[in-house]
Design a protein around this motif. Structure first.
Motif, PDB file in Angstrom:
ATOM      1  N   VAL A 164       0.823  -1.215   0.000  1.00  0.00           N
ATOM      2  CA  VAL A 164       0.000   0.000   0.000  1.00  0.00           C
ATOM      3  C   VAL A 164       0.853   1.260   0.000  1.00  0.00           C
ATOM      4  O   VAL A 164       0.724   2.109  -0.887  1.00  0.00           O
ATOM      5  CB  VAL A 164      -0.961   0.009   1.217  1.00  0.00           C
ATOM      6  N   ILE A 165       1.736   1.385   0.993  1.00  0.00           N
ATOM      7  CA  ILE A 165       2.488   2.634   1.131  1.00  0.00           C
ATOM      8  C   ILE A 165       3.474   2.819  -0.010  1.00  0.00           C
ATOM      9  O   ILE A 165       3.570   3.914  -0.597  1.00  0.00           O
ATOM     10  CB  ILE A 165       3.218   2.670   2.492  1.00  0.00           C
ATOM     11  N   PHE A 166       4.209   1.766  -0.380  1.00  0.00           N
ATOM     12  CA  PHE A 166       5.175   1.904  -1.479  1.00  0.00           C
ATOM     13  C   PHE A 166       4.497   2.267  -2.798  1.00  0.00           C
ATOM     14  O   PHE A 166       4.932   3.198  -3.487  1.00  0.00           O
ATOM     15  CB  PHE A 166       5.998   0.623  -1.629  1.00  0.00           C
ATOM     16  N   PRO A 167       3.422   1.569  -3.218  1.00  0.00           N
ATOM     17  CA  PRO A 167       2.723   1.990  -4.437  1.00  0.00           C
ATOM     18  C   PRO A 167       2.188   3.416  -4.343  1.00  0.00           C
ATOM     19  O   PRO A 167       2.232   4.168  -5.325  1.00  0.00           O
ATOM     20  CB  PRO A 167       1.573   0.984  -4.567  1.00  0.00           C
ATOM     21  N   ALA A 168       1.685   3.808  -3.158  1.00  0.00           N
ATOM     22  CA  ALA A 168       1.161   5.163  -2.992  1.00  0.00           C
ATOM     23  C   ALA A 168       2.271   6.198  -3.163  1.00  0.00           C
ATOM     24  O   ALA A 168       2.071   7.253  -3.809  1.00  0.00           O
ATOM     25  CB  ALA A 168       0.507   5.312  -1.624  1.00  0.00           C
TER      26      ALA A 168
END
Length: 317
Positions: free
Chosen positions: A204-208
């Motif tokens: 979630v955080i890395f793609p965001a």
């Protein structure tokens, strides 16, 4: 410790009595599912058959449509059965299978959208070097990554949840949800919480962060670039941004439904919010990309005409 009956199945408590209009609801859901299948399959066929669309942007789109077929098939047949059923129960193995399908669908969707934003960043910020930076080999590796790592991470998560000792079997949802099952645990689930934070960072955080970085660079180039550059950015990024926002809103609704007490909200609205990201995204994306991307729109028109199949195949020889 669970007894055999409780361990064998889960009860979905969010369903309410629909006897007065259950068949109408069944046909509405069936129509939506058939439409999703037809729309996504048509676009997959158009991209797969037409050689002019064998470019990274369209291949990532094809992956997106395949994922929407996968996610829809993890939800809609299940909903159709439950709508006609008087006892809203599901066996434990099927419940965990649905958890895997829906969570992996959401993870792949976000990964796909992030890689599409990175692809648009390269195309707009480095147009002359784009073919060198986004080669066919790199495209294949990115598609593999966006599918393999979410699947692997969710397999581990579901396996850990399935190993928990549960103190109940009632899930206040219309489909199986990992968080709702974990809340039933009477054994320690600290390890699952830690693992959940880890995969949240990865999935979630890395793609965001990648999405925010890509669009920050795109906006910077648009601000300093020519009118032609801005028009290209708007033309290629608008469908992606709309899809991303729609998916993000759907996920926010799902988080609200899972984490907070919404008992004051009407049950129908709670159900709609909980399935929004699983239903509206597969409905929204085919229309969005089919109508906004001229290449796809033209080829779809050719395919859907009475005499269109022959001309479509001739066009792609």
């Amino acid at each position: 410790m669970l007894n055999d009956t409780t361990a064998a199945y889960f009860t979905l408590a969010a369903y309410f009595d629909t006897r007065g209009f259950r068949y109408l609801l069944f046909f509405v859901v069936m129509f939506l599912y058939v439409f999703i299948i037809c729309a996504n399959v048509v676009l997959i066929v158009v991209i797969s058959v037409n050689r002019s669309l064998h470019e990274p942007m369209y291949l990532f789109l094809c992956s997106l449509f395949v994922n929407e077929l996968y996610g829809s098939s993890g939800l809609f047949p299940f909903l159709l059965i439950q709508i006609l059923s008087d006892l809203h129960t599901v066996s434990a193995p099927l419940c965990f299978l649905q958890v895997f399908c829906l969570y992996s669908y959401a993870s792949v969707q976000l990964s796909n959208l992030s890689i599409m934003s990175y692809d648009r960043y390269l195309a707009i910020c480095f147009p002359l070097q784009y073919n060198t930076l986004m080669t066919s080999g790199k495209t294949a590796r990115l598609v593999f990554i966006m599918w393999f790592y979410p699947f692997l991470a969710i397999v581990v998560l579901v396996s850990m949840t399935a190993a928990l000792q549960l103190c109940g079997n009632i899930i206040n949802r219309v489909f199986c949800d990992n968080y709702s099952i974990v809340k039933l645990a009477c054994s320690d689930f600290t390890v699952i919480n830690i693992y959940g934070l880890i995969i949240m960072c990865i999935l979630v955080i890395f793609p965001a962060v990648l999405i925010v970085y890509s669009y920050t660079r795109i906006l910077k180039v648009c601000y300093c670039g020519s009118k032609q550059t801005r028009q290209k950015a708007v033309r290629t990024c608008t469908p992606h941004l709309a899809s991303l926002l729609n998916f993000s809103f759907g996920c926010c609704f799902e988080i609200l439904q899972s984490r907070f007490d919404l008992s004051s909200v009407p049950s129908v609205l709670r159900i709609v919010l909980s399935v929004y990201y699983l239903t509206c995204q597969p409905l929204f994306n085919p229309l969005l990309y089919g109508l906004n991307m001229s290449k796809i729109r033209t080829l779809c028109k050719s395919l859907l005409k009475t005499e269109g199949l022959a001309s479509f195949l001739k066009l792609n020889q």
